[in-house]
Write a protein that holds these residues in place. Structure first.
Motif, PDB file in Angstrom:
ATOM      1  N   GLU A 297      50.925  47.206  35.152  1.00  0.00           N
ATOM      2  CA  GLU A 297      51.333  46.076  35.985  1.00  0.00           C
ATOM      3  C   GLU A 297      50.441  45.975  37.225  1.00  0.00           C
ATOM      4  OE1 GLU A 297      55.256  44.312  38.289  1.00  0.00           O
ATOM      5  OE2 GLU A 297      55.513  45.793  36.683  1.00  0.00           O
ATOM      6  N   LEU A 298      49.852  44.814  37.410  1.00  0.00           N
ATOM      7  CA  LEU A 298      48.887  44.611  38.480  1.00  0.00           C
ATOM      8  C   LEU A 298      49.475  44.886  39.861  1.00  0.00           C
ATOM      9  CD1 LEU A 298      46.062  43.627  39.378  1.00  0.00           C
ATOM     10  CD2 LEU A 298      47.019  41.305  39.459  1.00  0.00           C
ATOM     11  N   GLU A 299      50.686  44.372  40.131  1.00  0.00           N
ATOM     12  CA  GLU A 299      51.274  44.531  41.464  1.00  0.00           C
ATOM     13  C   GLU A 299      51.548  45.994  41.791  1.00  0.00           C
ATOM     14  OE1 GLU A 299      51.559  42.264  43.870  1.00  0.00           O
ATOM     15  OE2 GLU A 299      50.464  41.006  42.458  1.00  0.00           O
ATOM     16  N   LEU A 300      51.927  46.773  40.798  1.00  0.00           N
ATOM     17  CA  LEU A 300      52.157  48.193  41.041  1.00  0.00           C
ATOM     18  C   LEU A 300      50.836  48.940  41.239  1.00  0.00           C
ATOM     19  CD1 LEU A 300      55.112  48.976  38.603  1.00  0.00           C
ATOM     20  CD2 LEU A 300      55.168  48.861  41.100  1.00  0.00           C
ATOM     21  N   ARG A 301      49.797  48.521  40.555  1.00  0.00           N
ATOM     22  CA  ARG A 301      48.476  49.111  40.803  1.00  0.00           C
ATOM     23  C   ARG A 301      48.050  48.848  42.247  1.00  0.00           C
ATOM     24  NH1 ARG A 301      43.626  47.685  37.290  1.00  0.00           N
ATOM     25  NH2 ARG A 301      42.846  49.532  38.345  1.00  0.00           N
ATOM     26  N   LYS A 302      48.279  47.621  42.711  1.00  0.00           N
ATOM     27  CA  LYS A 302      47.944  47.272  44.090  1.00  0.00           C
ATOM     28  C   LYS A 302      48.760  48.108  45.079  1.00  0.00           C
ATOM     29  CE  LYS A 302      47.488  42.875  45.069  1.00  0.00           C
ATOM     30  NZ  LYS A 302      47.750  41.415  45.083  1.00  0.00           N
ATOM     31  N   SER A 303      50.036  48.326  44.769  1.00  0.00           N
ATOM     32  CA  SER A 303      50.882  49.153  45.635  1.00  0.00           C
ATOM     33  C   SER A 303      50.386  50.591  45.674  1.00  0.00           C
ATOM     34  CB  SER A 303      52.335  49.119  45.156  1.00  0.00           C
ATOM     35  OG  SER A 303      52.903  47.842  45.340  1.00  0.00           O
ATOM     36  N   ALA A 304      49.960  51.096  44.526  1.00  0.00           N
ATOM     37  CA  ALA A 304      49.428  52.471  44.473  1.00  0.00           C
ATOM     38  C   ALA A 304      48.163  52.588  45.319  1.00  0.00           C
ATOM     39  CB  ALA A 304      49.154  52.872  43.027  1.00  0.00           C
ATOM     40  N   ILE A 305      47.310  51.587  45.267  1.00  0.00           N
ATOM     41  CA  ILE A 305      46.074  51.617  46.058  1.00  0.00           C
ATOM     42  C   ILE A 305      46.386  51.524  47.548  1.00  0.00           C
ATOM     43  CG2 ILE A 305      43.989  50.282  46.588  1.00  0.00           C
ATOM     44  CD1 ILE A 305      43.918  49.634  43.540  1.00  0.00           C
ATOM     45  N   ALA A 306      47.328  50.633  47.902  1.00  0.00           N
ATOM     46  CA  ALA A 306      47.722  50.516  49.303  1.00  0.00           C
ATOM     47  C   ALA A 306      48.298  51.839  49.800  1.00  0.00           C
ATOM     48  CB  ALA A 306      48.750  49.393  49.472  1.00  0.00           C
ATOM     49  N   SER A 307      49.104  52.491  48.978  1.00  0.00           N
ATOM     50  CA  SER A 307      49.691  53.782  49.346  1.00  0.00           C
ATOM     51  C   SER A 307      48.619  54.855  49.455  1.00  0.00           C
ATOM     52  CB  SER A 307      50.748  54.195  48.315  1.00  0.00           C
ATOM     53  OG  SER A 307      51.822  53.262  48.296  1.00  0.00           O
ATOM     54  N   LEU A 308      47.645  54.807  48.559  1.00  0.00           N
ATOM     55  CA  LEU A 308      46.543  55.782  48.583  1.00  0.00           C
ATOM     56  C   LEU A 308      45.770  55.684  49.899  1.00  0.00           C
ATOM     57  CD1 LEU A 308      45.238  57.917  46.740  1.00  0.00           C
ATOM     58  CD2 LEU A 308      43.732  56.116  45.869  1.00  0.00           C
ATOM     59  N   PRO A 328      37.335  46.469  37.207  1.00  0.00           N
ATOM     60  CA  PRO A 328      37.031  45.113  36.722  1.00  0.00           C
ATOM     61  C   PRO A 328      37.903  44.019  37.344  1.00  0.00           C
ATOM     62  CG  PRO A 328      38.245  46.351  35.063  1.00  0.00           C
ATOM     63  CD  PRO A 328      37.904  47.322  36.146  1.00  0.00           C
ATOM     64  N   GLU A 329      39.059  44.398  37.903  1.00  0.00           N
ATOM     65  CA  GLU A 329      39.988  43.416  38.470  1.00  0.00           C
ATOM     66  C   GLU A 329      39.608  43.089  39.920  1.00  0.00           C
ATOM     67  OE1 GLU A 329      42.470  41.711  37.321  1.00  0.00           O
ATOM     68  OE2 GLU A 329      42.876  42.612  35.362  1.00  0.00           O
ATOM     69  N   THR A 330      39.325  41.829  40.188  1.00  0.00           N
ATOM     70  CA  THR A 330      38.957  41.415  41.538  1.00  0.00           C
ATOM     71  C   THR A 330      40.076  41.688  42.534  1.00  0.00           C
ATOM     72  OG1 THR A 330      37.514  39.675  40.655  1.00  0.00           O
ATOM     73  CG2 THR A 330      38.201  39.468  42.958  1.00  0.00           C
ATOM     74  N   GLU A 331      41.330  41.421  42.153  1.00  0.00           N
ATOM     75  CA  GLU A 331      42.458  41.631  43.062  1.00  0.00           C
ATOM     76  C   GLU A 331      42.616  43.107  43.424  1.00  0.00           C
ATOM     77  OE1 GLU A 331      44.453  39.398  44.679  1.00  0.00           O
ATOM     78  OE2 GLU A 331      42.913  38.042  43.913  1.00  0.00           O
ATOM     79  N   ILE A 332      42.311  43.962  42.490  1.00  0.00           N
ATOM     80  CA  ILE A 332      42.376  45.401  42.759  1.00  0.00           C
ATOM     81  C   ILE A 332      41.257  45.807  43.712  1.00  0.00           C
ATOM     82  CG2 ILE A 332      42.150  47.697  41.723  1.00  0.00           C
ATOM     83  CD1 ILE A 332      44.817  46.383  41.144  1.00  0.00           C
ATOM     84  N   GLN A 333      40.081  45.263  43.504  1.00  0.00           N
ATOM     85  CA  GLN A 333      38.973  45.564  44.413  1.00  0.00           C
ATOM     86  C   GLN A 333      39.276  45.076  45.834  1.00  0.00           C
ATOM     87  OE1 GLN A 333      35.815  43.655  42.042  1.00  0.00           O
ATOM     88  NE2 GLN A 333      34.872  45.679  41.806  1.00  0.00           N
ATOM     89  N   LYS A 334      39.862  43.895  45.957  1.00  0.00           N
ATOM     90  CA  LYS A 334      40.226  43.365  47.272  1.00  0.00           C
ATOM     91  C   LYS A 334      41.268  44.263  47.948  1.00  0.00           C
ATOM     92  CE  LYS A 334      41.069  38.884  47.253  1.00  0.00           C
ATOM     93  NZ  LYS A 334      41.515  37.570  46.707  1.00  0.00           N
ATOM     94  N   GLN A 335      42.221  44.750  47.161  1.00  0.00           N
ATOM     95  CA  GLN A 335      43.241  45.645  47.723  1.00  0.00           C
ATOM     96  C   GLN A 335      42.599  46.956  48.187  1.00  0.00           C
ATOM     97  OE1 GLN A 335      46.814  44.984  48.061  1.00  0.00           O
ATOM     98  NE2 GLN A 335      46.324  46.640  49.471  1.00  0.00           N
ATOM     99  N   ALA A 336      41.615  47.428  47.472  1.00  0.00           N
ATOM    100  CA  ALA A 336      40.907  48.649  47.882  1.00  0.00           C
ATOM    101  C   ALA A 336      40.191  48.432  49.207  1.00  0.00           C
ATOM    102  CB  ALA A 336      39.927  49.072  46.794  1.00  0.00           C
ATOM    103  N   VAL A 337      39.608  47.254  49.398  1.00  0.00           N
ATOM    104  CA  VAL A 337      38.946  46.945  50.673  1.00  0.00           C
ATOM    105  C   VAL A 337      39.961  46.989  51.821  1.00  0.00           C
ATOM    106  CG1 VAL A 337      37.720  45.179  51.994  1.00  0.00           C
ATOM    107  CG2 VAL A 337      37.153  45.545  49.597  1.00  0.00           C
ATOM    108  N   ILE A 338      41.120  46.379  51.603  1.00  0.00           N
ATOM    109  CA  ILE A 338      42.159  46.363  52.640  1.00  0.00           C
ATOM    110  C   ILE A 338      42.617  47.782  52.961  1.00  0.00           C
ATOM    111  CG2 ILE A 338      44.528  45.641  53.147  1.00  0.00           C
ATOM    112  CD1 ILE A 338      43.937  43.125  51.400  1.00  0.00           C
TER     113      ILE A 338
END
Length: 390
Positions: A297-308, A328-338
């Motif tokens: 699930e994309l939103e949970l991946r984003k939450s994991a990155i934010a938590s990391l 490969p996911e742009t939204e995941i890369q953007k979350q990593a930047v944040i």
């Protein structure tokens, strides 16, 4: 040997800090001096006497009755902090707290607003006595400092009343109980949670239980509530948030298990937040990296990155940088930047500049530029000048 300028600078800092401390003392003294003192053999008698005195005022008016209680250490309520960059962080609503020994507010008071038209207390607030409050221009009757037993029993009386018209007072009383520096707080909140009281108050009691000192019995109760499908959704979410406040390394396996067994995205997200706060930094980082890489699930991946991003260390930073470069996911890369942008500047800025300058995706470069703009760092300014010169 220190230079003359260094010595002068050090002296200025000492004088500055001393002046702040003195100002705080004066503020507390000045604030309570403006109150009207009331006498009595006990807290209850003092409050009753304050109401009697207040009733002798103008008809249809209101007044406050307040007292100071023994507040827990390392807890900040109704505070304002200016950090090294000049940024101001504040919590002035009196409804939230933070744990940080640098910002603790040990001078707290409970203030009750009495409405003479209703002939009852209609509002309760917890205020930091080191901050100046206007109290809406109403007089304040002051019962002084109360002992824990008297204060806790008085607060519990609002909750025990059960009258619908004082639900707001009961909610605030629950909050005030959680702020007391007393070993009985956990058992009092647990007793409230286990008995039939209105759901909003029970949910708040569950949440505030998370702020009490670490204990296995507390964590067991919170996990039990979080897992129980018969519980209201808000109660389960509050239990997960409260459990996530535990930093003990022994809680990490429990939070991981809850993430894996819960079906609600919101419960899973709160479990990830708790994992990020855990004192087992290496174990927490390892788990969050796995979730960031394998969760479907994309939103949970984003939450994991934010938590990391909240976990210090090379392991978490390296995982974020790798995600930024290769996912490969742009939204995941953007979350990593944040997430990177919220880390210490010396870690974040070199990666953000590299990303803003050369990342293959324009959307990711834009986020990196936005994060750089929030740093106020000279290295970011130099980079922006470089961009403008092109």
């Amino acid at each position: 040997m220190e230079s003359g300028a260094a010595v002068v600078n050090k002296l200025e800092k000492i004088i500055f800090v001393s002046s702040i401390a003195l100002a705080l003392v004066i503020s507390v003294t000045g604030q309570t001096k403006s109150f009207i003192p009331v006498d009595g053999a006990s807290l209850k008698v003092k409050i009753d006497n304050a109401v009697t005195q207040g009733r002798s005022g103008p008809q249809g008016s209101r007044f406050w009755v307040g007292y100071q209680f023994e507040a827990r250490p390392a807890v900040a309520v109704d505070f304002e902090v200016v950090d090294a960059t000049g940024s101001v962080y504040s919590s002035t609503d009196g409804t939230s707290m933070t744990f940080d020994s640098r910002y603790e507010t040990r001078e707290l008071g409970l203030f009750l607003l009495f409405d003479m038209q209703r002939d009852s207390f209609t509002r309760a607030e917890v205020y930091n006595l080191r901050r100046t409050h206007e109290f809406s221009g109403y007089p304040v009757y002051w019962a002084g400092r109360a002992g824990n037993e008297e204060s806790l029993n008085y607060l519990k009386s609002f909750i025990d009343s059960g009258a619908p018209e004082i639900n707001r007072l009961a909610d605030r009383a629950t909050f005030a109980i959680a702020l007391h520096d007393d070993a009985r707080v956990e058992s009092m909140l647990t007793e409230l949670i286990r008995r039939p009281i209105s759901e909003p108050i029970r949910s708040r009691a569950i949440y505030w239980l998370g702020y009490t000192p670490e204990s296995q019995s507390k964590n067991n109760l919170l996990a039990e509530i979080a897992r129980n499908n018969q519980e209201a959704g808000d109660s389960r979410q509050q239990a997960m948030s409260a459990l996530g406040m535990s930093r003990a390394a022994t809680t990490l396996p429990l939070l991981e298990n809850l993430f894996e067994t819960m079906t609600s995205r919101e419960l899973k997200r709160r479990a990830l937040g708790g994992i990020a706060r855990n004192d087992n930094h290496d174990g927490a980082a390892t788990y969050l990296i796995r979730i960031a890489e394998s969760e479907k699930e994309l939103e949970l991946r984003k939450s994991a990155i934010a938590s990391l991003g909240r976990i210090a260390g090379e392991k978490s930073l390296g995982a974020l940088a790798n995600t930024l470069d290769s996912d490969p996911e742009t939204e995941i890369q953007k979350q990593a930047v944040i997430a990177i942008g919220r880390r210490p500047k010396d870690e974040a800025i070199p990666i953000l500049i590299r990303t803003a300058r050369s990342h293959p995706k324009m959307q990711v470069r834009k986020v990196a530029i936005q994060m750089l703009g929030q740093t106020g760092d000279e290295r970011a300014v130099v980079f922006f000048r470089e961009l403008l010169a092109k």
